[in-house]
Design a protein around this motif. Structure first.
Motif, PDB file in Angstrom:
ATOM      1  N   PRO A   5       0.834  -1.213   0.000  1.00  0.00           N
ATOM      2  CA  PRO A   5       0.000   0.000   0.000  1.00  0.00           C
ATOM      3  C   PRO A   5       0.869   1.264   0.000  1.00  0.00           C
ATOM      4  CG  PRO A   5       0.066  -0.948   2.181  1.00  0.00           C
ATOM      5  CD  PRO A   5       0.805  -1.904   1.274  1.00  0.00           C
ATOM      6  N   THR A   6       0.366   2.267  -0.648  1.00  0.00           N
ATOM      7  CA  THR A   6       1.032   3.564  -0.669  1.00  0.00           C
ATOM      8  C   THR A   6       0.269   4.500   0.252  1.00  0.00           C
ATOM      9  OG1 THR A   6       1.679   3.210  -2.951  1.00  0.00           O
ATOM     10  CG2 THR A   6       1.762   5.457  -2.137  1.00  0.00           C
ATOM     11  N   ILE A   7       0.977   5.115   1.172  1.00  0.00           N
ATOM     12  CA  ILE A   7       0.335   6.055   2.080  1.00  0.00           C
ATOM     13  C   ILE A   7       1.085   7.377   2.031  1.00  0.00           C
ATOM     14  CG2 ILE A   7      -0.551   4.272   3.621  1.00  0.00           C
ATOM     15  CD1 ILE A   7       1.751   4.989   5.533  1.00  0.00           C
ATOM     16  N   SER A   8       0.403   8.415   2.403  1.00  0.00           N
ATOM     17  CA  SER A   8       1.007   9.735   2.452  1.00  0.00           C
ATOM     18  C   SER A   8       0.925  10.251   3.878  1.00  0.00           C
ATOM     19  CB  SER A   8       0.253  10.682   1.506  1.00  0.00           C
ATOM     20  OG  SER A   8       0.763  11.976   1.623  1.00  0.00           O
ATOM     21  N   CYS A   9       2.040  10.667   4.401  1.00  0.00           N
ATOM     22  CA  CYS A   9       2.079  11.215   5.759  1.00  0.00           C
ATOM     23  C   CYS A   9       2.416  12.698   5.668  1.00  0.00           C
ATOM     24  CB  CYS A   9       3.124  10.501   6.603  1.00  0.00           C
ATOM     25  SG  CYS A   9       2.781   8.759   6.809  1.00  0.00           S
ATOM     26  N   GLN A  10       1.484  13.524   6.038  1.00  0.00           N
ATOM     27  CA  GLN A  10       1.683  14.974   6.004  1.00  0.00           C
ATOM     28  C   GLN A  10       1.129  15.588   7.268  1.00  0.00           C
ATOM     29  OE1 GLN A  10      -0.260  16.676   2.598  1.00  0.00           O
ATOM     30  NE2 GLN A  10       1.670  17.198   1.657  1.00  0.00           N
ATOM     31  N   ALA A  11       1.902  16.468   7.842  1.00  0.00           N
ATOM     32  CA  ALA A  11       1.416  17.237   8.985  1.00  0.00           C
ATOM     33  C   ALA A  11       0.473  18.324   8.465  1.00  0.00           C
ATOM     34  CB  ALA A  11       2.595  17.865   9.722  1.00  0.00           C
ATOM     35  N   PRO A  12      -0.456  18.788   9.275  1.00  0.00           N
ATOM     36  CA  PRO A  12      -1.384  19.839   8.831  1.00  0.00           C
ATOM     37  C   PRO A  12      -0.666  21.074   8.287  1.00  0.00           C
ATOM     38  CG  PRO A  12      -2.143  18.905  10.894  1.00  0.00           C
ATOM     39  CD  PRO A  12      -0.793  18.302  10.622  1.00  0.00           C
ATOM     40  N   LEU A  13       0.460  21.451   8.909  1.00  0.00           N
ATOM     41  CA  LEU A  13       1.205  22.612   8.428  1.00  0.00           C
ATOM     42  C   LEU A  13       1.734  22.382   7.012  1.00  0.00           C
ATOM     43  CD1 LEU A  13       2.494  25.395   8.877  1.00  0.00           C
ATOM     44  CD2 LEU A  13       4.460  24.219   9.862  1.00  0.00           C
ATOM     45  N   GLN A  14       2.233  21.185   6.750  1.00  0.00           N
ATOM     46  CA  GLN A  14       2.726  20.868   5.409  1.00  0.00           C
ATOM     47  C   GLN A  14       1.596  20.915   4.384  1.00  0.00           C
ATOM     48  OE1 GLN A  14       4.326  17.064   6.590  1.00  0.00           O
ATOM     49  NE2 GLN A  14       6.400  17.754   6.087  1.00  0.00           N
ATOM     50  N   ARG A  15       0.452  20.413   4.759  1.00  0.00           N
ATOM     51  CA  ARG A  15      -0.699  20.433   3.833  1.00  0.00           C
ATOM     52  C   ARG A  15      -1.119  21.864   3.540  1.00  0.00           C
ATOM     53  NH1 ARG A  15      -4.745  18.528   1.228  1.00  0.00           N
ATOM     54  NH2 ARG A  15      -6.908  18.890   1.744  1.00  0.00           N
ATOM     55  N   ARG A  16      -1.219  22.700   4.571  1.00  0.00           N
ATOM     56  CA  ARG A  16      -1.584  24.112   4.362  1.00  0.00           C
ATOM     57  C   ARG A  16      -0.569  24.793   3.464  1.00  0.00           C
ATOM     58  NH1 ARG A  16      -2.513  24.309  10.014  1.00  0.00           N
ATOM     59  NH2 ARG A  16      -0.587  25.486  10.250  1.00  0.00           N
ATOM     60  N   ARG A  17       0.696  24.600   3.764  1.00  0.00           N
ATOM     61  CA  ARG A  17       1.760  25.231   2.981  1.00  0.00           C
ATOM     62  C   ARG A  17       1.693  24.769   1.521  1.00  0.00           C
ATOM     63  NH1 ARG A  17       6.670  24.186   5.931  1.00  0.00           N
ATOM     64  NH2 ARG A  17       6.067  26.057   7.062  1.00  0.00           N
ATOM     65  N   GLY A  18       1.486  23.483   1.320  1.00  0.00           N
ATOM     66  CA  GLY A  18       1.410  22.947  -0.032  1.00  0.00           C
ATOM     67  C   GLY A  18       0.243  23.518  -0.826  1.00  0.00           C
ATOM     68  N   LEU A  19      -0.916  23.645  -0.181  1.00  0.00           N
ATOM     69  CA  LEU A  19      -2.081  24.203  -0.879  1.00  0.00           C
ATOM     70  C   LEU A  19      -1.870  25.668  -1.241  1.00  0.00           C
ATOM     71  CD1 LEU A  19      -5.018  22.533   1.068  1.00  0.00           C
ATOM     72  CD2 LEU A  19      -4.349  22.119  -1.302  1.00  0.00           C
ATOM     73  N   VAL A  20      -1.247  26.444  -0.340  1.00  0.00           N
ATOM     74  CA  VAL A  20      -0.961  27.852  -0.643  1.00  0.00           C
ATOM     75  C   VAL A  20       0.016  27.941  -1.811  1.00  0.00           C
ATOM     76  CG1 VAL A  20       0.141  29.959   0.223  1.00  0.00           C
ATOM     77  CG2 VAL A  20      -1.506  28.759   1.641  1.00  0.00           C
ATOM     78  N   GLN A  21       1.056  27.102  -1.816  1.00  0.00           N
ATOM     79  CA  GLN A  21       2.036  27.131  -2.898  1.00  0.00           C
ATOM     80  C   GLN A  21       1.418  26.715  -4.234  1.00  0.00           C
ATOM     81  OE1 GLN A  21       5.166  24.680  -1.316  1.00  0.00           O
ATOM     82  NE2 GLN A  21       6.006  26.345  -0.082  1.00  0.00           N
ATOM     83  N   LYS A  22       0.560  25.707  -4.209  1.00  0.00           N
ATOM     84  CA  LYS A  22      -0.101  25.272  -5.442  1.00  0.00           C
ATOM     85  C   LYS A  22      -1.061  26.340  -5.955  1.00  0.00           C
ATOM     86  CE  LYS A  22       0.327  20.440  -4.263  1.00  0.00           C
ATOM     87  NZ  LYS A  22      -0.366  19.247  -3.778  1.00  0.00           N
ATOM     88  N   ALA A  23      -1.773  26.989  -5.041  1.00  0.00           N
ATOM     89  CA  ALA A  23      -2.672  28.069  -5.452  1.00  0.00           C
ATOM     90  C   ALA A  23      -1.866  29.222  -6.041  1.00  0.00           C
ATOM     91  CB  ALA A  23      -3.503  28.555  -4.263  1.00  0.00           C
ATOM     92  N   ASN A  24      -0.719  29.546  -5.440  1.00  0.00           N
ATOM     93  CA  ASN A  24       0.131  30.604  -5.981  1.00  0.00           C
ATOM     94  C   ASN A  24       0.636  30.247  -7.375  1.00  0.00           C
ATOM     95  OD1 ASN A  24      -0.087  32.426  -3.904  1.00  0.00           O
ATOM     96  ND2 ASN A  24       1.735  31.715  -2.843  1.00  0.00           N
ATOM     97  N   ARG A  25       1.002  28.995  -7.577  1.00  0.00           N
ATOM     98  CA  ARG A  25       1.457  28.554  -8.900  1.00  0.00           C
ATOM     99  C   ARG A  25       0.322  28.716  -9.918  1.00  0.00           C
ATOM    100  NH1 ARG A  25       3.169  22.830  -8.657  1.00  0.00           N
ATOM    101  NH2 ARG A  25       0.946  22.450  -8.859  1.00  0.00           N
ATOM    102  N   TYR A  26      -0.883  28.339  -9.530  1.00  0.00           N
ATOM    103  CA  TYR A  26      -2.037  28.500 -10.415  1.00  0.00           C
ATOM    104  C   TYR A  26      -2.263  29.974 -10.740  1.00  0.00           C
ATOM    105  CZ  TYR A  26      -6.784  28.467 -12.161  1.00  0.00           C
ATOM    106  OH  TYR A  26      -7.890  28.661 -12.941  1.00  0.00           O
ATOM    107  N   LEU A  27      -2.192  30.833  -9.714  1.00  0.00           N
ATOM    108  CA  LEU A  27      -2.403  32.264  -9.932  1.00  0.00           C
ATOM    109  C   LEU A  27      -1.370  32.841 -10.898  1.00  0.00           C
ATOM    110  CD1 LEU A  27      -3.199  33.414  -6.292  1.00  0.00           C
ATOM    111  CD2 LEU A  27      -4.787  33.355  -8.218  1.00  0.00           C
ATOM    112  N   LEU A  28      -0.131  32.400 -10.810  1.00  0.00           N
ATOM    113  CA  LEU A  28       0.915  32.901 -11.706  1.00  0.00           C
ATOM    114  C   LEU A  28       0.734  32.366 -13.118  1.00  0.00           C
ATOM    115  CD1 LEU A  28       3.603  34.364 -12.252  1.00  0.00           C
ATOM    116  CD2 LEU A  28       4.765  32.251 -11.602  1.00  0.00           C
TER     117      LEU A  28
END
Length: 83
Positions: A5-28
């Protein structure tokens, strides 16, 4: 039978940071917004996270009358999947 099985382990801070960075990439890339904030806490980052973490029950289907078909279950939109 061997199952890996493949699992992903992310802390809430990492998830928030990742979503902000992905949204910024989309905006650019898609909207040409050059001045994007990397702040992770506050109203604007919350809007970015909410809008980028998108769930839908529609899928593009060229054979459908309107070009879209409704799925039985909601899924995370392809642009919003965690990579």
């Amino acid at each position: 039978m061997n199952v890996s099985p493949t699992i992903s382990c992310q802390a809430p801070l990492q998830r928030r940071r990742g979503l902000v960075q992905k949204a910024n990439r989309y905006l650019l890339r898609n909207l040409g917004v050059k001045n994007r904030s990397i702040e992770e806490v506050g109203v604007l980052p919350s809007v970015k996270r909410f809008s980028y973490d998108y769930v839908t029950d529609l899928q593009i289907d060229p054979n459908a009358p309107e070009g879209l078909r409704r799925l039985e279950n909601s899924i995370t939109a392809s642009f919003s999947k965690h990579r």
